[in-house]
Design a protein around this motif. Structure first.
Motif, short mmCIF file in Angstrom:
data_model
loop_
_atom_site.label_atom_id
_atom_site.label_comp_id
_atom_site.label_asym_id
_atom_site.label_seq_id
_atom_site.Cartn_x
_atom_site.Cartn_y
_atom_site.Cartn_z
N SER A 1 0.83 -1.20 0.00
CA SER A 1 0.00 0.00 0.00
C SER A 1 0.87 1.25 0.00
CB SER A 1 -0.93 0.00 1.22
OG SER A 1 -0.17 0.12 2.39
N ALA A 2 0.24 2.36 -0.36
CA ALA A 2 0.96 3.65 -0.34
C ALA A 2 -0.04 4.78 -0.30
CB ALA A 2 1.84 3.79 -1.59
N SER A 3 0.40 5.91 0.25
CA SER A 3 -0.39 7.14 0.12
C SER A 3 0.60 8.25 -0.18
CB SER A 3 -1.17 7.44 1.40
OG SER A 3 -0.29 7.64 2.47
N LYS A 4 0.15 9.25 -0.92
CA LYS A 4 1.07 10.30 -1.35
C LYS A 4 1.65 11.02 -0.13
CE LYS A 4 1.85 13.57 -4.96
NZ LYS A 4 2.90 12.82 -5.64
N GLY A 5 2.96 11.04 -0.06
CA GLY A 5 3.64 11.68 1.07
C GLY A 5 3.68 10.83 2.32
N GLY A 6 3.05 9.64 2.29
CA GLY A 6 2.93 8.82 3.50
C GLY A 6 3.69 7.51 3.42
#
Ligand code: IPD
Ligand code: CA
Length: 296
Positions: free
Chosen positions: A154-159
């Motif tokens: 998983s990924a989130s922008k900036g996270g």
């Protein structure tokens, strides 16, 4: 333009949503002897879409419906597009999506051919796409779930990018001789002949540890983010094949571009993703091989 301040929270909710499809996803998958029996085939109801290489099973449709419903509950009122619902109207759907500020994209099974042949390399992948202030549509949250290994990327922008809660970092491989690459032969290109792709596969195989061809763009990209592979390239893809994975690569300190080094246009479906260290070399090789006279 929408602004979300809760991308990390959205990533966590999305992980739960995608994981909740596990039992349905695995209901249609078997590695038991006889996995290619007529009985199993009629359970999957396999059919072809744009060409004989572009398969769909009833589980692609069921998992898509399930994920849509689950997303609607957690993110009510938000736009959702799914690969199978849009089958046959891809270009119109892309045009419609370009007008949206934000939308979720579902690929219920990325790697359907593998799924239907009991080859354990497929996943469910879901991405939140957002139009930024410059009008560029980019992935901001993504989850890719491999149910055969229980791996949740998983990924989130900036996270950051994550695998089962552990932060990901691309590989530190710097030389072609030590690198392990991956590519794919998009079913979308099947009608046109794929000479250039074979040429690239052959040239890059000679210069590196090897080039894998695993059949799931979303997992290929997750593996680059995880440092298991060092670079991935393909074209003829749909945004739902690459959105989540490209974000993972970026968040794991890798690089994404088109094959000539431009910013990725997710609706064009051409991507080169690397551990950043090999990016320049890969761009050079792609250009060089594409400019050679065809030998196939
Ligand atoms: C396919 C996979 C494959 C890529 C194809 C895609 P699907 O997705 O990502 O690796 O080469 O172009 O269509 O059809 O199995 O969801
Ligand atoms: Ca699919």
């Amino acid at each position: 333009m929408k602004v979300y301040h809760d991308l990390v929270q959205r990533r966590r909710y999305l992980e739960e949503v995608v994981l909740s499809a596990r039992s349905l996803l695995m209901e249609g998958y078997t590695t038991a002897p006889g996995s290619q029996s007529e009985q199993q085939k009629s359970k999957l109801k396999i059919s072809a879409k744009s060409s004989f290489k572009d398969l769909v099973t009833v589980y692609d449709q069921k998992v898509e419906e399930f994920l849509k419903e689950a997303l609607r509950k957690v993110f009510p009122g938000e736009n959702i597009v799914g690969e199978e619902t849009l089958a046959g109207m891809r270009q119109d759907a892309f045009e419609a999506c370009k007008n949206l500020d934000a939308f979720w994209m579902i690929d219920p099974i990325d790697g359907t051919t593998n799924y239907s042949r009991s080859y354990p390399f497929f996943c469910s992948t879901v991405t939140l796409m957002l139009k930024n202030a410059q009008g560029y549509v980019e992935p901001v949250v993504g989850v890719t779930f491999d149910p055969t290994r229980n791996e949740v990327f998983s990924a989130s922008k900036g996270g950051g990018a994550w695998l089962n809660g552990v932060q990901l970092k691309v590989s530190s491989v710097q030389t072609p001789e030590e690198s392990l690459l991956v590519t794919g032969f998009a079913s979308e290109r099947a009608q046109q002949g794929d000479g250039l792709a074979y040429k690239l596969f052959s040239e890059l195989t000679k210069l590196t540890l090897g080039v894998r061809r695993d059949g799931s763009a979303a997992l290929d990209l997750a593996y680059v983010a995880a440092g298991r592979l060092d670079a991935y390239w393909e074209w003829g893809l749909a945004p739902w094949d690459i959105g989540a994975g490209a974000l993972m690569v970026e968040e794991a300190a890798g690089l994404n571009s088109t094959h000539d080094g431009q910013k990725v246009d997710y609706f064009r479906g051409e991507i080169l993703s690397t551990n950043a260290l090999l990016h320049k070399w890969m761009l050079y090789k792609l250009k060089e091989v594409k400019n050679e006279p065809a030998r196939y």
